[in-house]
Design a protein around this motif. Structure first.
Motif, short mmCIF file in Angstrom:
data_model
loop_
_atom_site.label_atom_id
_atom_site.label_comp_id
_atom_site.label_asym_id
_atom_site.label_seq_id
_atom_site.Cartn_x
_atom_site.Cartn_y
_atom_site.Cartn_z
N THR A 1 0.95 -1.08 0.05
CA THR A 1 -0.12 -0.03 0.01
C THR A 1 0.94 1.33 -0.09
O THR A 1 1.62 1.47 0.97
N LEU A 2 0.89 1.93 -1.05
CA LEU A 2 1.56 3.32 -1.18
C LEU A 2 1.23 4.31 -0.08
O LEU A 2 -0.16 4.56 0.04
N ASN A 3 2.23 4.97 0.42
CA ASN A 3 1.82 6.06 1.23
C ASN A 3 1.62 7.37 0.43
O ASN A 3 2.10 7.32 -0.78
N ALA A 4 0.79 8.24 0.91
CA ALA A 4 0.63 9.44 0.05
C ALA A 4 1.73 10.24 -0.45
O ALA A 4 1.53 10.75 -1.63
N ASP A 5 2.91 10.28 -0.10
CA ASP A 5 3.92 10.94 -0.57
C ASP A 5 5.01 9.99 -1.08
O ASP A 5 6.21 10.39 -1.33
N ALA A 6 4.61 8.87 -1.70
CA ALA A 6 5.41 8.00 -2.31
C ALA A 6 5.84 8.70 -3.60
O ALA A 6 5.29 9.51 -4.29
N ARG A 7 6.90 8.64 -4.21
CA ARG A 7 7.59 9.37 -5.26
C ARG A 7 7.38 8.49 -6.77
O ARG A 7 8.19 8.15 -7.23
N LEU A 8 6.23 8.86 -7.22
CA LEU A 8 5.68 8.02 -8.33
C LEU A 8 6.26 8.65 -9.54
O LEU A 8 6.56 7.80 -10.50
N ASP A 9 6.84 9.94 -9.72
CA ASP A 9 7.53 10.46 -10.85
C ASP A 9 8.99 10.55 -10.66
O ASP A 9 9.81 10.90 -11.50
N CYS A 10 9.51 9.77 -9.88
CA CYS A 10 11.11 9.91 -9.59
C CYS A 10 11.67 8.61 -10.01
O CYS A 10 10.68 7.29 -10.13
N SER A 11 12.72 8.48 -10.57
CA SER A 11 13.39 7.50 -11.46
C SER A 11 14.80 6.94 -10.82
O SER A 11 15.59 7.95 -10.25
N ILE A 12 14.99 5.62 -11.14
CA ILE A 12 16.39 5.10 -10.64
C ILE A 12 16.84 4.58 -11.94
O ILE A 12 16.32 3.80 -12.66
N THR A 13 18.15 4.97 -12.28
CA THR A 13 18.84 4.58 -13.70
C THR A 13 19.98 3.90 -13.16
O THR A 13 20.99 4.50 -12.56
N GLU A 14 20.21 2.51 -13.51
CA GLU A 14 21.33 1.73 -13.12
C GLU A 14 22.16 1.20 -14.56
O GLU A 14 21.64 1.21 -15.24
N LEU A 15 23.39 0.78 -14.19
CA LEU A 15 24.26 0.19 -15.04
C LEU A 15 24.39 1.30 -16.18
O LEU A 15 24.52 1.09 -17.71
N ILE A 16 24.91 2.48 -15.78
CA ILE A 16 25.29 3.42 -16.65
C ILE A 16 26.70 3.29 -16.69
O ILE A 16 27.56 2.51 -15.98
N PHE A 17 27.55 4.15 -17.60
CA PHE A 17 29.01 4.14 -17.48
C PHE A 17 29.50 5.44 -17.84
O PHE A 17 28.92 5.94 -18.95
N VAL A 18 29.99 6.28 -17.02
CA VAL A 18 30.57 7.72 -17.08
C VAL A 18 32.12 7.96 -17.54
O VAL A 18 32.80 7.42 -16.41
#
Length: 259
Positions: free
Chosen positions: A205-222
């Motif tokens: 059950t998501l809390n009201a302030d869960a960050r729906l529009d936020c993202s995590i990007t993994e396995l990049i290379f800089v």
């Protein structure tokens, strides 16, 4: 091609002809990075009897491939909180903006027991006083082998829960990292950093302030040629109705800033 951009309260210029690609391409070769105990991707021509969807084999006027892959385990990918929730949430439905101010920071994970951990203090020391919309974490040493590493059962470095909380509380909405996960490989399903970043207390059950529009990007290379600092980030995703999608984050050097 120099372009002036007005973004939020900032005005600056970027040269769109000089993109800095920090994604890892997906291939069906042994050079493809792999995580989470799966095999390499498959890219094969469609076959109908004697007909093969490959121009080089003579029976087709086009190349017509099927591709089998896993976005989480086969390369650069962007995910939403649907990655850890009981209910379905799509990255395609929740990520609706694609240009952000991003700060690249380089961090040498600290030894904690048998683990290598990115700490809150390390991020706090390297982050600008006014946090950007996105953070790009490059771990040190920055070996080119990251682009083809087989991560399964290697206990890669990860983000401490307190560091993820700090990133969230700083107002950062998009987290990019050159590791297969922000969490420890074998963590008994706790996913502390994922939950902390998305502000998810209960996956059922998501809390009201869960960050729906936020993202995590993994396995990049800089690459080393990209110095730490502020950039314009174009976070390109494929339109997958899934918790995660293959992605192509691209940085642009900022010039003539008016902050």
């Amino acid at each position: 091609m120099k372009t002036t951009i007005q973004h939020l309260k900032y005005s600056f210029s970027v040269d769109l002809s000089k993109p800095l690609d920090i994604s890892i391409p997906l291939s069906n070769t042994d050079s493809n990075p792999i995580a989470w105990y799966i095999e390499k991707p498959e890219i094969e021509p469609v076959r109908f009897g004697d007909w093969v969807g490959k121009v080089a084999e003579g029976s087709s006027s086009t190349n017509f491939n099927n591709i089998f892959f896993n976005p989480h385990g086969h390369g650069t990918h962007t995910e939403c909180l649907g990655h850890i929730t009981k209910d379905f949430y799509s990255i395609n439905q929740n990520l609706k903006a694609f240009f952000f101010l991003a700060e690249v920071i380089s961090v040498q994970p600290e030894a904690v027991g048998d683990d290598l951990v990115i700490t809150k203090e390390q991020i706090r020391q390297r982050l600008s006083e006014e946090a950007p919309e996105a953070i790009v974490i490059r771990t040190l040493p920055n070996e080119i082998a990251k682009k083809s590493r087989k991560y399964s059962n290697t206990n890669p470095p990860y983000l401490h829960e307190d560091a993820a909380i700090f990133v969230r509380e700083s107002g950062i909405r998009h987290l990019l990292i050159d590791l297969p996960s922000v969490d420890k490989e074998h963590d008994e399903g706790k996913l502390l950093a994922h939950k902390a970043f998305w502000n998810v207390n209960d996956v059922n059950t998501l809390n009201a302030d869960a960050r729906l529009d936020c993202s995590i990007t993994e396995l990049i290379f800089v690459p080393d040629e990209i110095p730490d600092g502020i950039y314009l980030l174009n976070l390109q995703i494929a339109s997958f109705e899934n918790d995660a999608t293959p992605s192509k984050p691209v940085l642009y050097k900022i010039i003539n800033t008016e902050f």
